[in-house]
Write an enzyme that holds these catalytic residues in place. Structure first.
Site, PDB file in Angstrom:
ATOM      1  N   HIS A  68       0.824  -1.219   0.000  1.00 29.04           N
ATOM      2  CA  HIS A  68       0.000   0.000   0.000  1.00 29.04           C
ATOM      3  C   HIS A  68       0.848   1.255   0.000  1.00 29.04           C
ATOM      4  O   HIS A  68       0.441   2.290  -0.502  1.00 29.04           O
ATOM      5  CB  HIS A  68      -1.013  -0.034   1.148  1.00 29.04           C
ATOM      6  N   GLU A 118     -11.142 -11.546  -5.080  1.00 34.16           N
ATOM      7  CA  GLU A 118      -9.699 -11.526  -4.797  1.00 34.16           C
ATOM      8  C   GLU A 118      -9.239 -12.792  -4.093  1.00 34.16           C
ATOM      9  O   GLU A 118      -8.082 -12.907  -3.701  1.00 34.16           O
ATOM     10  CB  GLU A 118      -9.297 -10.262  -4.035  1.00 34.16           C
ATOM     11  N   ASP A 177      -4.564  -9.156  -4.442  1.00 32.96           N
ATOM     12  CA  ASP A 177      -4.768 -10.326  -3.580  1.00 32.96           C
ATOM     13  C   ASP A 177      -5.034 -11.578  -4.390  1.00 32.96           C
ATOM     14  O   ASP A 177      -4.568 -12.655  -4.035  1.00 32.96           O
ATOM     15  CB  ASP A 177      -5.926 -10.071  -2.611  1.00 32.96           C
ATOM     16  N   CYS A 211      -9.730  -3.653 -10.156  1.00 31.43           N
ATOM     17  CA  CYS A 211      -9.244  -2.496  -9.383  1.00 31.43           C
ATOM     18  C   CYS A 211      -7.879  -2.761  -8.769  1.00 31.43           C
ATOM     19  O   CYS A 211      -7.343  -1.907  -8.064  1.00 31.43           O
ATOM     20  CB  CYS A 211     -10.249  -2.071  -8.326  1.00 31.43           C
TER      21      CYS A 211
HETATM   22  C1  PEP Z   1      -6.577  -5.938  -4.489  1.00 28.46           C
HETATM   23  O1  PEP Z   1      -6.375  -6.832  -3.657  1.00 28.46           O
HETATM   24  O2  PEP Z   1      -6.278  -6.030  -5.695  1.00 28.46           O
HETATM   25  C2  PEP Z   1      -7.181  -4.671  -4.068  1.00 28.46           C
HETATM   26  C3  PEP Z   1      -7.570  -3.779  -4.940  1.00 28.46           C
HETATM   27  O3  PEP Z   1      -7.306  -4.450  -2.742  1.00 28.46           O
HETATM   28  P1  PEP Z   1      -6.078  -4.092  -1.781  1.00 28.46           P
HETATM   29  O4  PEP Z   1      -4.879  -3.817  -2.620  1.00 28.46           O
HETATM   30  O5  PEP Z   1      -6.506  -2.905  -0.992  1.00 28.46           O
HETATM   31  O6  PEP Z   1      -5.952  -5.315  -0.933  1.00 28.46           O
HETATM   32 MG    MG Z   2      -7.281  -6.754  -1.733  1.00 27.27          MG
END
Ligand code: PEP
Ligand code: MG
Length: 590
Positions: free
Chosen positions: A199, A443, A467, A514
């Site tokens: 992140h 995911e 994920d 996403c």
């Molecule tokens: C993902 O897992 O691709 C996602 C968009 O969620 P995060 O990266 O916040 O886990």
């Molecule tokens: Mg995720």
């Protein structure tokens, strides 16, 4: 820049995670205690500097002796021995010699030389597998801080502190450190840990902060104030750059700026392929501060609002209440109206902060108490969030999305809670959008495998590839040691995406992506060819993805995706999609 004449240029290769170029001196941020100001000392003042160090040590030692004496009278011998051990650290001749040597070699002030020596020592200790020895770092930190505090800081100096523009070098950074960086001062950052999908990297990209990760031992090896170029395109950290390297990078910066301006001029053009397939191109955000960047990018709304940064803060015990959340969600809904904002419900745990302190660490946080599992276990907290999102839906177009769904019962339970919240608001005459859409993040491989079942329950799918990839190929998304194996084009991953899109089509619901895969121009042909209808990417990536979409033909992408689905190796699939990408928009690769 200083030192240029004295040092040969050094290039260290890391992993580029956020594009851009930064040119500035390095500031090293160590774990545990904060760095003192750092400044250069003239040759003739070195003896005085060494004396300042000795005086600081003496002051710290007499403080410790005093504490030790008081404790000896008040409490057990054991406690007073802790401070005896602290005094012993300060009497360690090898340590004192190293600091004196560092003052002479670095030609930096005594407190910074001491800090650098202790920081290296602490870093080495933190890397020892033995938990008992690792625990002792707290004592060393404590005594180091005491010495730093006992320096006389009133000396006059040419101060080069983090108040100047710099490149931040750290062992690791968490997303909130990154989010709160002063962009005017931190021109870029480099860390030892981290990965493309952490992140921290996602936020760096979103805020446009050039960044490199995976620079082994860099915190130990790199000296504060080292003149540096950080190349977030190729992952190079160039120390003591020569005049000619500096000039080359200045030219690269100008070229990139021209390319960026050209892309920005497409801002209002539709994200439609050459043969007329419209793709919804939306933005991912985690912070309200990113809203101006979303607007500037021309994204069609927000495809993923990560609510963790609003709800979970390291220094805060309570989550924001329903009203505070309503205010934040309403701001976003109004900012993107008439477009949609998809609010993802709290995704705590795993690589993100836990919602509440755990009595003991989870043995395997990625397979543990995270995502929708936590929300369903804490219905009061979950309901606060859902009611807040519903209330915001009266002021704009809002959808809800559940993270880490692994089975049907979770979706049903979450929807039941949405229904209860709607009933509660109706009773209180509080307005909300009765037709609010709910979606499932895909995911977890189990969710992709039963996408046909889930598609009957939700209004859309959003594939969280960050994920999905890690769970499919069993590779921790933030572990640099296995980063090589983290392959978005693994045949299993693309089959799961294909399966999800097909299941969605069967039930007449849309599927988006996403995860970070959506923002990679080399993979755009593959995702479009697999039938994905929405791509949600960091605001900084919107312009290049728009250009990519507009350059491609959906029919051609579909033919390529069919071949990809028959291929056996990630590398072959990667080649298919990246070749198509390169042939249609070579300029984006420059
Ligand atoms: C993902 O897992 O691709 C996602 C968009 O969620 P995060 O990266 O916040 O886990
Ligand atoms: Mg995720």
């Amino acid at each position: 820049m200083q030192h240029q004449d004295k040092h040969a240029e050094i290039i260290i290769q890391g992993l580029p995670v956020s594009p851009g170029i930064a040119i500035a001196p390095i500031h090293v941020s160590a774990r545990g205690f904060s760095a003192p100001d750092v400044y250069e000392v003239d040759e003739k003042n070195l003896p005085a500097e060494k004396q300042r160090f000795q005086d600081a040590i003496d002051r710290a030692k007499s403080e410790l002796a005093e504490i030790q004496e008081r404790l000896a009278q008040l409490s057990t011998e054991e406690e007073s021995r802790i401070f005896e051990a602290h005094i012993m650290v300060l009497e360690d001749q090898a340590l004192l010699n190293r600091v004196n040597l560092a003052i002479a070699e670095r030609r930096q002030n005594a407190e910074y030389a001491f800090y650098a020596v202790m920081q290296n020592f602490l870093e080495a200790m933190r890397r020892i597998p033995d938990p008992y020895l690792r625990e002792r770092t707290a004592d060393i930190e404590d005594v180091s801080e005491r010495v730093l505090n006992s320096f006389n800081t009133s000396v006059t100096r040419k101060n080069i502190s983090p108040d100047d523009r710099h490149i931040l070098m750290a062992y690791d950074l968490n997303p909130s450190d990154t989010a709160s960086m002063d962009r005017n001062l931190v021109l870029g950052f480099a860390t030892e840990m981290g990965s493309v999908n952490s992140h921290t990297a996602i936020i760096a990209r979103s805020l446009g902060i050039p960044a490199i990760v995976g620079l082994e031992e860099a915190v130990i090896d790199i000296k504060a104030l080292t003149p540096c170029i950080l190349d977030g395109y190729t992952g190079k950290l160039i120390l003591y750059p020569t005049e000619s390297t500096l000039n080359t990078y200045k030219l690269i910066e100008q070229k990139k700026l021209r390319a960026k301006n050209a892309l920005d001029s497409l801002r209002d053009e539709a994200a439609t392929t050459r043969d007329g397939r419209a793709i919804t191109l939306s933005a991912n955000i985690g912070l309200l501060e990113e809203l101006p960047a979303v607007k500037k990018s021309g994204a069609t709304g927000i495809g993923l609002y990560r609510t963790e940064f609003l709800l979970l803060k390291e220094e805060q015990d309570d989550l924001p209440d329903e009203n505070e959340q309503t205010e934040a969600y309403t701001k976003i809904a109004q900012a993107v109206a008439p477009n949609l904002v998809i609010i993802r419900t709290l995704d705590s745990g795993g690589d993100k902060l836990p919602m509440e302190p755990l009595s003991e660490p989870e043995p395997n946080p990625f397979l543990g108490w995270r995502g929708i599992r936590v929300s369903l276990d804490r219905p009061l907290i979950f309901k606060n969030q859902i009611r807040a999102a519903l209330r915001a839906s009266a002021h704009g177009k809002v959808a809800l999305m559940f993270p880490l769904v692994s089975g049907l019962s979770e979706v049903r339970a979450a929807k039941e809670i949405v229904k209860q919240c709607m009933d509660e608001l109706t009773k209180k005459n509080i307005p909300f959008d009765e037709n609010i859409q709910t979606g499932a993040m895909i995911e977890v491989p189990s969710a992709a495998m039963i996408a046909d079942i889930l598609a009957k329950e939700v209004d859309f799918f959003s594939i969280g590839t960050n994920d999905l990839i890690q769970y499919t190929v069993a590779v921790d998304r933030v572990n640099p040691y296995v980063a090589e194996l983290y392959r978005p084009t693994h045949p299993a991953v693309i089959r799961l995406i294909h399966r999800t899109v097909n299941a969605g089509n069967q039930e007449g619901i849309w599927t988006g992506v996403c995860g970070e895969m959506a923002g990679d121009i080399k993979l755009t042909p593959l995702l479009i060819g697999l039938g994905v209808e929405e791509l949600s990417v960091g605001p900084q990536q919107v312009p290049s993805i728009r250009k990519a979409i507009r350059s491609l033909s959906h029919a051609q992408c579909s033919v390529m995706a069919d071949d990809a689905l028959k291929a056996s190796l990630s590398a072959d699939i990667f080649k298919l999609t990246s070749d198509l990408a390169y042939s249609h928009y070579p300029d984006l690769f420059e």
